[in-house]
Design a protein around this motif. Structure first.
Motif, PDB file in Angstrom:
ATOM      1  N   UNK A 102       0.824  -1.211   0.000  1.00 50.66           N
ATOM      2  CA  UNK A 102       0.000   0.000   0.000  1.00 50.66           C
ATOM      3  C   UNK A 102       0.859   1.262   0.000  1.00 50.66           C
ATOM      4  N   UNK A 103       1.927   1.246   0.794  1.00 48.41           N
ATOM      5  CA  UNK A 103       2.821   2.410   0.852  1.00 48.41           C
ATOM      6  C   UNK A 103       3.499   2.632  -0.496  1.00 48.41           C
ATOM      7  N   UNK A 104       3.922   1.551  -1.137  1.00 49.48           N
ATOM      8  CA  UNK A 104       4.558   1.665  -2.451  1.00 49.48           C
ATOM      9  C   UNK A 104       3.595   2.304  -3.454  1.00 49.48           C
ATOM     10  N   UNK A 105       2.352   1.890  -3.413  1.00 50.09           N
ATOM     11  CA  UNK A 105       1.342   2.487  -4.297  1.00 50.09           C
ATOM     12  C   UNK A 105       1.066   3.938  -3.924  1.00 50.09           C
ATOM     13  N   UNK A 149       3.654  -5.594  -8.864  1.00 49.56           N
ATOM     14  CA  UNK A 149       4.204  -5.487 -10.209  1.00 49.56           C
ATOM     15  C   UNK A 149       5.399  -4.534 -10.198  1.00 49.56           C
ATOM     16  N   UNK A 150       5.669  -3.954  -9.017  1.00 50.04           N
ATOM     17  CA  UNK A 150       6.803  -3.051  -8.843  1.00 50.04           C
ATOM     18  C   UNK A 150       8.056  -3.903  -8.625  1.00 50.04           C
ATOM     19  N   UNK A 151       9.175  -3.559  -9.249  1.00 50.40           N
ATOM     20  CA  UNK A 151      10.413  -4.309  -8.982  1.00 50.40           C
ATOM     21  C   UNK A 151      10.766  -4.269  -7.489  1.00 50.40           C
ATOM     22  N   UNK A 152      11.328  -5.365  -7.000  1.00 48.02           N
ATOM     23  CA  UNK A 152      11.726  -5.474  -5.600  1.00 48.02           C
ATOM     24  C   UNK A 152      13.209  -5.821  -5.552  1.00 48.02           C
ATOM     25  N   UNK A 153      13.976  -4.993  -4.859  1.00 45.78           N
ATOM     26  CA  UNK A 153      15.392  -5.281  -4.619  1.00 45.78           C
ATOM     27  C   UNK A 153      15.478  -5.938  -3.254  1.00 45.78           C
ATOM     28  N   UNK A 154      15.855  -7.206  -3.255  1.00 45.86           N
ATOM     29  CA  UNK A 154      15.928  -7.972  -2.012  1.00 45.86           C
ATOM     30  C   UNK A 154      17.373  -8.013  -1.544  1.00 45.86           C
ATOM     31  N   UNK A 161       3.801   6.076  -5.140  1.00 49.75           N
ATOM     32  CA  UNK A 161       4.134   5.759  -6.537  1.00 49.75           C
ATOM     33  C   UNK A 161       5.584   5.319  -6.674  1.00 49.75           C
ATOM     34  N   UNK A 162       5.993   4.397  -5.811  1.00 47.41           N
ATOM     35  CA  UNK A 162       7.367   3.897  -5.815  1.00 47.41           C
ATOM     36  C   UNK A 162       7.665   3.146  -7.109  1.00 47.41           C
ATOM     37  N   UNK A 163       8.880   3.318  -7.581  1.00 49.11           N
ATOM     38  CA  UNK A 163       9.344   2.597  -8.762  1.00 49.11           C
ATOM     39  C   UNK A 163      10.052   1.304  -8.383  1.00 49.11           C
TER      40      UNK A 163
END
Length: 158
Positions: free
Chosen positions: A107-110, A144-149, A113-115
């Motif tokens: 929700x926070x990413x949305x 659907x947002x890229x995730x850097x783990x 508008x996080x990339x």
């Protein structure tokens, strides 16, 4: 990529996650938001002091905070503020939200508008050696947002 969301918890690995995410975002000249999800007060009952990125606080939440989140919110905001100070960039935004960790991160990413979402892979559960953290897994399955783990499992010495 213009906006990076870095999800942090009180685990000592938060320092590695913050530093790596910060470096990644700075390389792209992206805006940075540090996120902490405030979860059930029972999850904050720890016996020791937490020391990470300049934050030192006792998370032994006693009966006076049971069921209340105002003290936890203040403590969590201090954690985010100290993390921001540690990274040394006043332009960093902080975001404190409540709820289920994975859902709150999504929700926070949305909301901002996080990339890209930056988060760790640690897990405190017994299956830690066979899977990434359940929160990380749930975020990956539902975005659907890229995730850097950032791998945070302690390396065994050979």
């Amino acid at each position: 990529m213009k906006k990076v969301l870095i999800a942090l918890d009180y685990d000592p690995s938060a320092q590695k996650i913050a530093k790596t995410g910060f470096s990644f975002a700075k390389t792209m000249k992206a805006e940075i938001t540090l996120l902490h999800v405030l979860v059930n007060t029972q999850d904050y009952k720890l016996a020791e002091h937490v020391k990470v990125m300049g934050f030192a606080g006792r998370l032994d939440i006693s009966e006076e905070l049971s069921g209340k989140t105002s003290g936890l919110k203040e403590l969590s905001q201090q954690f985010l503020d100290k993390s921001k100070l540690y990274l040394g960039d006043n332009r960093i935004q902080t975001l404190l939200v409540e709820g289920d960790c994975a859902e709150a991160i999504l929700n926070a990413a949305n909301q901002i508008s996080a990339d890209v979402i930056v988060m760790g892979s640690h897990s405190r559960k017994w299956f830690e050696n066979t899977t990434m953290g359940s929160v990380t897994e749930k975020v990956l399955q539902n975005t659907t947002i890229p995730v850097l783990i950032i791998p945070t499992k302690k390396q065994s010495k050979s």
